[in-house]
Design a protein around this motif. Sequence first.
Motif, PDB file in Angstrom:
ATOM      1  N   ARG A 274       0.735  -1.192  -0.111  1.00  0.00           N
ATOM      2  CA  ARG A 274      -0.016  -0.012   0.058  1.00  0.00           C
ATOM      3  C   ARG A 274       0.955   1.384   0.131  1.00  0.00           C
ATOM      4  O   ARG A 274       0.460   2.025  -0.578  1.00  0.00           O
ATOM      5  CB  ARG A 274      -0.827  -0.021   1.093  1.00  0.00           C
ATOM      6  CG  ARG A 274      -1.767   1.282   1.228  1.00  0.00           C
ATOM      7  CD  ARG A 274      -2.791   1.451   2.387  1.00  0.00           C
ATOM      8  NE  ARG A 274      -3.528   2.581   2.269  1.00  0.00           N
ATOM      9  CZ  ARG A 274      -4.504   2.917   3.278  1.00  0.00           C
ATOM     10  NH1 ARG A 274      -4.528   2.238   4.453  1.00  0.00           N
ATOM     11  NH2 ARG A 274      -5.174   3.970   3.197  1.00  0.00           N
ATOM     12  N   PHE A 275       1.966   1.326   0.712  1.00  0.00           N
ATOM     13  CA  PHE A 275       2.829   2.251   0.751  1.00  0.00           C
ATOM     14  C   PHE A 275       4.307   1.860   0.264  1.00  0.00           C
ATOM     15  O   PHE A 275       4.757   0.814   0.558  1.00  0.00           O
ATOM     16  CB  PHE A 275       2.958   2.757   2.358  1.00  0.00           C
ATOM     17  CG  PHE A 275       1.712   3.074   3.188  1.00  0.00           C
ATOM     18  CD1 PHE A 275       1.143   4.264   2.547  1.00  0.00           C
ATOM     19  CD2 PHE A 275       1.399   2.373   3.967  1.00  0.00           C
ATOM     20  CE1 PHE A 275      -0.056   4.526   3.297  1.00  0.00           C
ATOM     21  CE2 PHE A 275       0.042   2.758   4.722  1.00  0.00           C
ATOM     22  CZ  PHE A 275      -0.561   3.642   4.100  1.00  0.00           C
ATOM     23  N   PRO A 276       4.968   2.958  -0.451  1.00  0.00           N
ATOM     24  CA  PRO A 276       5.909   2.655  -1.429  1.00  0.00           C
ATOM     25  C   PRO A 276       7.098   2.032  -0.583  1.00  0.00           C
ATOM     26  O   PRO A 276       8.012   1.432  -0.967  1.00  0.00           O
ATOM     27  CB  PRO A 276       6.389   3.823  -2.071  1.00  0.00           C
ATOM     28  CG  PRO A 276       5.034   4.648  -1.993  1.00  0.00           C
ATOM     29  CD  PRO A 276       4.235   4.257  -0.862  1.00  0.00           C
ATOM     30  N   ASN A 277       7.192   2.759   0.839  1.00  0.00           N
ATOM     31  CA  ASN A 277       8.434   2.444   1.589  1.00  0.00           C
ATOM     32  C   ASN A 277       7.931   1.446   2.574  1.00  0.00           C
ATOM     33  O   ASN A 277       8.752   1.050   3.574  1.00  0.00           O
ATOM     34  CB  ASN A 277       8.903   3.698   2.195  1.00  0.00           C
ATOM     35  CG  ASN A 277       7.704   4.164   2.831  1.00  0.00           C
ATOM     36  OD1 ASN A 277       6.673   4.081   2.946  1.00  0.00           O
ATOM     37  ND2 ASN A 277       7.994   5.280   3.807  1.00  0.00           N
ATOM     38  N   ALA A 278       6.921   0.736   2.310  1.00  0.00           N
ATOM     39  CA  ALA A 278       6.358  -0.331   3.182  1.00  0.00           C
ATOM     40  C   ALA A 278       6.116  -1.764   2.242  1.00  0.00           C
ATOM     41  O   ALA A 278       4.712  -1.671   1.997  1.00  0.00           O
ATOM     42  CB  ALA A 278       5.178  -0.017   4.379  1.00  0.00           C
ATOM     43  N   PRO A 279       6.776  -2.384   1.720  1.00  0.00           N
ATOM     44  CA  PRO A 279       6.678  -3.420   0.763  1.00  0.00           C
ATOM     45  C   PRO A 279       5.861  -4.529   1.458  1.00  0.00           C
ATOM     46  O   PRO A 279       4.848  -5.171   0.638  1.00  0.00           O
ATOM     47  CB  PRO A 279       7.742  -3.944   0.202  1.00  0.00           C
ATOM     48  CG  PRO A 279       8.908  -3.601   1.206  1.00  0.00           C
ATOM     49  CD  PRO A 279       8.359  -2.180   1.731  1.00  0.00           C
ATOM     50  N   GLY A 280       5.919  -4.655   2.583  1.00  0.00           N
ATOM     51  CA  GLY A 280       5.058  -5.792   3.236  1.00  0.00           C
ATOM     52  C   GLY A 280       3.776  -5.687   3.630  1.00  0.00           C
ATOM     53  O   GLY A 280       3.220  -4.183   3.298  1.00  0.00           O
ATOM     54  N   ALA A 281       3.094  -6.420   4.429  1.00  0.00           N
ATOM     55  CA  ALA A 281       1.758  -6.182   4.910  1.00  0.00           C
ATOM     56  C   ALA A 281       1.622  -5.457   6.015  1.00  0.00           C
ATOM     57  O   ALA A 281       0.716  -4.520   6.285  1.00  0.00           O
ATOM     58  CB  ALA A 281       0.900  -7.309   5.102  1.00  0.00           C
ATOM     59  N   MET A 282       2.657  -5.098   7.084  1.00  0.00           N
ATOM     60  CA  MET A 282       2.725  -4.754   8.160  1.00  0.00           C
ATOM     61  C   MET A 282       3.474  -3.442   8.441  1.00  0.00           C
ATOM     62  O   MET A 282       4.762  -3.497   7.880  1.00  0.00           O
ATOM     63  CB  MET A 282       2.831  -5.810   9.277  1.00  0.00           C
ATOM     64  CG  MET A 282       1.641  -6.801   9.147  1.00  0.00           C
ATOM     65  SD  MET A 282       2.019  -8.366  10.074  1.00  0.00           S
ATOM     66  CE  MET A 282       3.017  -9.142   8.611  1.00  0.00           C
ATOM     67  N   ILE A 283       3.312  -2.760   9.465  1.00  0.00           N
ATOM     68  CA  ILE A 283       4.328  -1.530   9.893  1.00  0.00           C
ATOM     69  C   ILE A 283       4.265  -1.410  11.366  1.00  0.00           C
ATOM     70  O   ILE A 283       3.364  -2.124  11.989  1.00  0.00           O
ATOM     71  CB  ILE A 283       4.040  -0.168   9.199  1.00  0.00           C
ATOM     72  CG1 ILE A 283       2.551   0.217   9.591  1.00  0.00           C
ATOM     73  CG2 ILE A 283       4.212  -0.320   7.885  1.00  0.00           C
ATOM     74  CD1 ILE A 283       2.046   1.535   9.047  1.00  0.00           C
ATOM     75  N   TYR A 284       5.200  -0.999  11.967  1.00  0.00           N
ATOM     76  CA  TYR A 284       5.416  -0.659  13.338  1.00  0.00           C
ATOM     77  C   TYR A 284       5.894   0.848  13.402  1.00  0.00           C
ATOM     78  O   TYR A 284       6.847   1.298  12.651  1.00  0.00           O
ATOM     79  CB  TYR A 284       6.311  -1.608  13.784  1.00  0.00           C
ATOM     80  CG  TYR A 284       6.740  -1.498  15.452  1.00  0.00           C
ATOM     81  CD1 TYR A 284       5.920  -2.027  16.214  1.00  0.00           C
ATOM     82  CD2 TYR A 284       7.958  -0.732  15.647  1.00  0.00           C
ATOM     83  CE1 TYR A 284       6.120  -1.963  17.509  1.00  0.00           C
ATOM     84  CE2 TYR A 284       8.235  -0.769  17.067  1.00  0.00           C
ATOM     85  CZ  TYR A 284       7.160  -1.105  18.052  1.00  0.00           C
ATOM     86  OH  TYR A 284       7.386  -1.195  19.449  1.00  0.00           O
ATOM     87  N   PRO A 285       5.558   1.547  14.341  1.00  0.00           N
ATOM     88  CA  PRO A 285       5.847   2.862  14.753  1.00  0.00           C
ATOM     89  C   PRO A 285       7.232   2.797  15.289  1.00  0.00           C
ATOM     90  O   PRO A 285       7.684   2.399  16.165  1.00  0.00           O
ATOM     91  CB  PRO A 285       4.617   3.382  15.626  1.00  0.00           C
ATOM     92  CG  PRO A 285       4.353   2.310  16.321  1.00  0.00           C
ATOM     93  CD  PRO A 285       4.416   0.977  15.427  1.00  0.00           C
ATOM     94  N   MET A 286       8.010   3.910  14.716  1.00  0.00           N
ATOM     95  CA  MET A 286       9.350   4.098  15.412  1.00  0.00           C
ATOM     96  C   MET A 286       9.336   4.516  16.987  1.00  0.00           C
ATOM     97  O   MET A 286       8.332   5.409  17.053  1.00  0.00           O
ATOM     98  CB  MET A 286       9.979   5.213  14.675  1.00  0.00           C
ATOM     99  CG  MET A 286      10.644   4.774  13.410  1.00  0.00           C
ATOM    100  SD  MET A 286      11.818   3.943  13.261  1.00  0.00           S
ATOM    101  CE  MET A 286      13.363   5.037  13.880  1.00  0.00           C
ATOM    102  N   TYR A 287      10.099   4.005  17.665  1.00  0.00           N
ATOM    103  CA  TYR A 287      10.196   4.459  19.346  1.00  0.00           C
ATOM    104  C   TYR A 287       9.135   3.709  19.867  1.00  0.00           C
ATOM    105  O   TYR A 287       8.828   4.003  21.144  1.00  0.00           O
ATOM    106  CB  TYR A 287       9.966   5.769  19.311  1.00  0.00           C
ATOM    107  CG  TYR A 287      11.158   6.717  18.750  1.00  0.00           C
ATOM    108  CD1 TYR A 287      12.237   6.791  19.082  1.00  0.00           C
ATOM    109  CD2 TYR A 287      10.877   7.439  17.503  1.00  0.00           C
ATOM    110  CE1 TYR A 287      13.184   7.320  18.493  1.00  0.00           C
ATOM    111  CE2 TYR A 287      11.616   7.978  16.867  1.00  0.00           C
ATOM    112  CZ  TYR A 287      13.168   7.987  17.385  1.00  0.00           C
ATOM    113  OH  TYR A 287      14.004   8.680  16.499  1.00  0.00           O
ATOM    114  N   GLY A 288       8.185   2.799  19.380  1.00  0.00           N
ATOM    115  CA  GLY A 288       7.226   1.981  20.028  1.00  0.00           C
ATOM    116  C   GLY A 288       5.937   2.453  20.024  1.00  0.00           C
ATOM    117  O   GLY A 288       5.624   3.405  19.333  1.00  0.00           O
ATOM    118  N   GLN A 289       4.977   1.637  20.539  1.00  0.00           N
ATOM    119  CA  GLN A 289       3.597   1.860  20.619  1.00  0.00           C
ATOM    120  C   GLN A 289       3.142   2.814  21.346  1.00  0.00           C
ATOM    121  O   GLN A 289       2.025   3.397  20.945  1.00  0.00           O
ATOM    122  CB  GLN A 289       2.705   0.473  20.877  1.00  0.00           C
ATOM    123  CG  GLN A 289       3.055  -0.884  19.862  1.00  0.00           C
ATOM    124  CD  GLN A 289       2.435  -0.478  18.408  1.00  0.00           C
ATOM    125  OE1 GLN A 289       1.536   0.288  18.321  1.00  0.00           O
ATOM    126  NE2 GLN A 289       2.733  -1.273  17.654  1.00  0.00           N
ATOM    127  N   GLY A 290       3.761   3.362  22.102  1.00  0.00           N
ATOM    128  CA  GLY A 290       3.632   4.422  22.986  1.00  0.00           C
ATOM    129  C   GLY A 290       3.510   5.577  22.170  1.00  0.00           C
ATOM    130  O   GLY A 290       2.904   6.907  22.685  1.00  0.00           O
TER     131      GLY A 290
END
Length: 550
Positions: A274-290
Amino acid sequence: MEDWSCYPPIEPSNFDLIIVGTGLPESILAAAASAAGKTVLHLDSSHSYGCHFASLSLQDFTDFLQTHSKTQSPLPEIEPSSGECNVLPLVTRPVYSSLEVNVYSPEIIEKSSKFSLDLAGPRLMFCADSMVDLILQTDINQYMDFKSVESSFICEGDDCNLWSVPDSRSAIFKDKVLSFTEKNQLMRFFKLVQKHYEDKSDEANAKISDEDLESPFAEFMSKKIGMSSKLKSVILYAISMADYEQDSVEQCKNVLKTKEGLDRLILYHASIGRFPNAPGAMIYPMYGQGELPQAFCRRAAVKGCLHVLRMPVVALLVDKDVGSYKGVRLATGQELFSQRLILSPSYVVPSGLVRPPNPLQEGINDMGTADAKQKVIRAICITKASLKSDVANCLVFLPPQSLCPEQQTSIRAFQLSSNVAACPPDLFVVYLSSVCEDVVQGKKLMNLAIDALFTVPVSKDPDENCTEHDSEFTTTKVKPTLLWSILYVQDQTAVEIDTVSSTFMPDGTLLYNNLLEATTKLFQTMYPGEVFLPKATSSDTVVEDVESDL
């Protein structure tokens, strides 16, 4: 003891809504209510945002769990009355238990501040799920950066080999485990699902019947598709992410219907690329879920919400005659009033509060939250080596019965590295979780999962625990060696809706969909007819030099 006399009073003293706790549900509600034009005061006794959804340093992480493993009253002495109101002391309930910490390398403690550990881990987002849509809709992505999750694996066999999840056409083509027949079968199944959704408007020519859509997903794949057990396990537990063993419908605590399973499969495939810089299905936020609660709090602040940290609420104010909610008393002694109050799930609503019959509470069990009797067993492991060589951030699924015949739940492991600022360089953090009702059995299964994925040191001296054995003829790699680990049990809590409402603890899923659905419904029952977090406009944003990866 804190000297509260030096704290200035909060002004004004009357609000439409007071929220206690800065967890993700509370922060989303603060943003939504503020966007709807309500006056909102957002309080937290902690020095940081996030509450049970926070990302903390290693030492703060263990301190938080210990603090919330026992009942607490923020202030020992409460004056009995105040003007026209009675005062009901507010206490917290223990929501964590069975805390076990193992330190195999003391140097990890010395690096405590360099870790950012998620209390609610493992957790991530599909690129096309409702939480990502909300992040984009509200423009809070300007406050956050994201990294793509590189790979997903299934742990199987007695030696717990990690097998790449064949989740797309290219992955199926590259797979070296599946037979040619299985590859064709999986490819045909993916095409069938895609064709079914493309022709969804044409019910007369639907590719999958309504009867099949209401049948158990495992049964549909076995009887209608003729799928092998291996492929069925991939789709049920690594793509559709079912919690419980699905083959025995009579014993399964939460049977996944075909329609829901296919919806999850379509969401998974829609997320890939879906996003050009995220070729996989999942993403994670930098510095954590907080980072998520903080971002929603910043969105709330733009709309006028007042946030105050390090400010405990010690009591509720109730009408002397009727016993209904009127306001709160702070640790400073100041009294504040509001039409509604939202409490984070660790607070116990005082029994002296009178709650008139409330139609809003009807259908509360349909709000998408987990069973309050259910618990989540969580663990975090720190190592020097990746679970899979040359992979920094990845998911690992241990399907039901992959560890032992008694295993009725799926266990998920999520490895993060320093490239998302989860830990110092050359270290890895692995989160594990599973739902359970029996704590003893849950801990047993979690320890089996840890033993399957890691080498547990026999000595506290890290130099005596090597991760590679060399000889003249061969080099045999073994599992990553643990440097530090923690295991704990987290309770679920029920949602309550009234003039005093309670939110909920993180559930046992990897995604935020259930949480967001429940939060949306809670807002809509509190403020019928109001729009839940409308699309941001240029006036809603704060001008900052922040670049987003979305």
